[in-house]
Design a protein around this motif. Structure first.
Motif, mmCIF file in Angstrom:
data_model
loop_
_atom_site.group_PDB
_atom_site.id
_atom_site.type_symbol
_atom_site.label_atom_id
_atom_site.label_comp_id
_atom_site.label_asym_id
_atom_site.label_seq_id
_atom_site.Cartn_x
_atom_site.Cartn_y
_atom_site.Cartn_z
ATOM 1 N N MET A 253 99.223 88.285 33.403
ATOM 2 C CA MET A 253 99.108 88.397 31.940
ATOM 3 C C MET A 253 98.592 87.101 31.338
ATOM 4 O O MET A 253 97.825 87.115 30.365
ATOM 5 C CB MET A 253 100.462 88.768 31.347
ATOM 6 N N ASN A 256 94.827 87.052 31.982
ATOM 7 C CA ASN A 256 94.140 88.007 31.105
ATOM 8 C C ASN A 256 94.316 87.716 29.624
ATOM 9 O O ASN A 256 93.881 88.518 28.780
ATOM 10 C CB ASN A 256 94.632 89.428 31.399
ATOM 11 N N GLU A 258 96.857 87.938 27.803
ATOM 12 C CA GLU A 258 97.750 88.849 27.091
ATOM 13 C C GLU A 258 98.890 88.092 26.417
ATOM 14 O O GLU A 258 99.366 88.489 25.350
ATOM 15 C CB GLU A 258 98.305 89.884 28.071
#
Length: 391
Positions: A253, A256, A258
């Motif tokens: 995460m 990415n 996120e």
């Protein structure tokens, strides 16, 4: 210099224009004014190194200024030419005034020169000295301690928000993690615990058989699993299974972006990602520890009944006689702390992961290694504490 005309621009036209400009604008102090005109683009022929040499050697000026009022168009060709021109002038100790160039060309020229200078001044890739490596390791250790304390503080504050009902934690996330680190971990915990019980039983039987005291295998396995091996082996299993999963999940995460998105939305990543995993693992570890104790005792009973002719009733009765609530309580309390350690290490390494796939692998490895080290250290501290208190 390129001069725009009805005919295509040629090097000869440039040389003539430069020569005329030199003759008409040479000052007593040796200043040379160079006028650029025409289209300096990739589809046109621009001056070569020989043209620059002819310009600088006829005769050699002390300072050069540029004029681009008649420049009708330019692209990277002009920047390439100016880079070469500036280098030749620097080698000949000739000052250059680029204020007459287009502003965009000046910025690109400055940018290219600054990039080259940074490469030239970059430190060499030689192997650092031993003292430098020790210093770098010390700095990294201090930074790691700072990150750890910072993460502990954030986790404590998140727990306080959970107690006061202000934490943004979804119950579905908690139950999902409970399932992953709870009953989905039962097969591997069962296998390892039974094998540990078998090993403890065989190791104890080698000595106890010399005195005809095989019945005390039940005491050895029961107390050993309840106080130490059940909690420790379950914690090691969860560090390699669940702690690594936490680090890989949160680290991915991070790669990415996120987690950055959660921060942008005003959601605390500690509340949303770390707190559910920590709470679920702390809740499930004591239950897994009790299950591990039972499976270890079962493994010891298989050895006692199958190898040393102890009846199952005798073995269970001796185990019940040897085990006390204190032994079971110590293992359960330790397993709760071990669960906190595993969740803390996995989530912290994931949150501090880099931005590449290789960093995710490093974070996963670090989470497992650090968690196991902390578990062994904590178990040693518990052993010293219980021995001091006489428990």
């Amino acid at each position: 210099m390129l001069r725009q005309s009805a005919l295509p621009t040629t090097v000869e036209t440039l040389e003539q224009a430069m020569q005329a400009t030199i003759d008409n604008h040479r000052l007593p102090d040796g200043v040379l004014k160079v006028t650029l005109s025409g289209h300096w683009t990739l589809d046109q022929k621009i001056p070569s190194n020989a043209d620059i040499t002819a310009l600088l050697d006829n005769p050699t000026p002390t300072r050069i200024r540029f004029e681009s009022s008649r420049l009708e168009g330019w692209d990277s060709s002009l920047v390439v030419f100016m880079n070469t021109f500036v280098d030749r002038c620097a080698a000949a100790n000739i000052d250059i005034d680029t204020q007459g160039l287009p502003s965009g060309a000046r910025r690109l020229l400055d940018l290219s020169k600054s990039g080259l200078s940074s490469l030239e001044t970059a430190p060499s890739s030689s192997t650092p000295s031993q003292l430098a490596r020790i210093g770098a390791a010390g700095i990294d250790a201090i930074a790691a301690i700072g990150r750890t304390l910072d993460f502990i503080g954030e986790l404590v504050l998140s727990g306080l928000r959970l107690i006061t009902g202000r934490a943004r934690v979804r119950s579905i996330d908690v139950w999902r993690v409970v399932q992953e680190c709870g009953w989905e971990a039962l097969p591997i915990v069962s296998l390892i615990s039974i094998l540990v019980g078998l090993i403890l039983a065989f190791m104890g039987a080698v000595q106890l058989q010399m005195f005809g005291a095989q019945i005390f295998i039940a005491d050895l396995v029961g107390i050993g699993m309840a106080r130490e091996m059940g909690a420790v082996m379950t914690a090691v299993i969860m560090a390699g299974r669940t702690g690594a999963a936490f680090a890989a999940n949160i680290g991915t995460m991070q790669v990415n972006e996120e987690i950055d998105a959660l921060k942008t939305l005003g959601v605390s990543p500690i509340d949303y990602l770390v707190l559910p995993r920590t709470a679920a693992l702390v809740l499930m570890m004591p239950l897994l520890c009790i299950y591990s104790d039972f499976m270890g005792i079962l493994g010891g009973m298989l050895v006692g009944v199958g190898v040393f002719d102890i009846s199952a009733t005798q073995y269970l009765a001796q185990t019940q006689k040897a085990l006390e609530v204190t032994h079971l309580s110590i293992g359960v309390v330790k397993s709760g702390f071990f669960g906190l350690i595993v969740a803390f290490c996995g989530c912290m390494q994931g949150m501090h992961c880099g931005r590449s796939a290789a960093d995710v692998g490093k974070a996963t490895t670090s989470a497992v290694v650090i968690a196991i080290v902390y578990i062994v250290v904590a178990d040693g501290l518990f052993a010293v504490l219980t021995n001091t208190l006489g428990i």
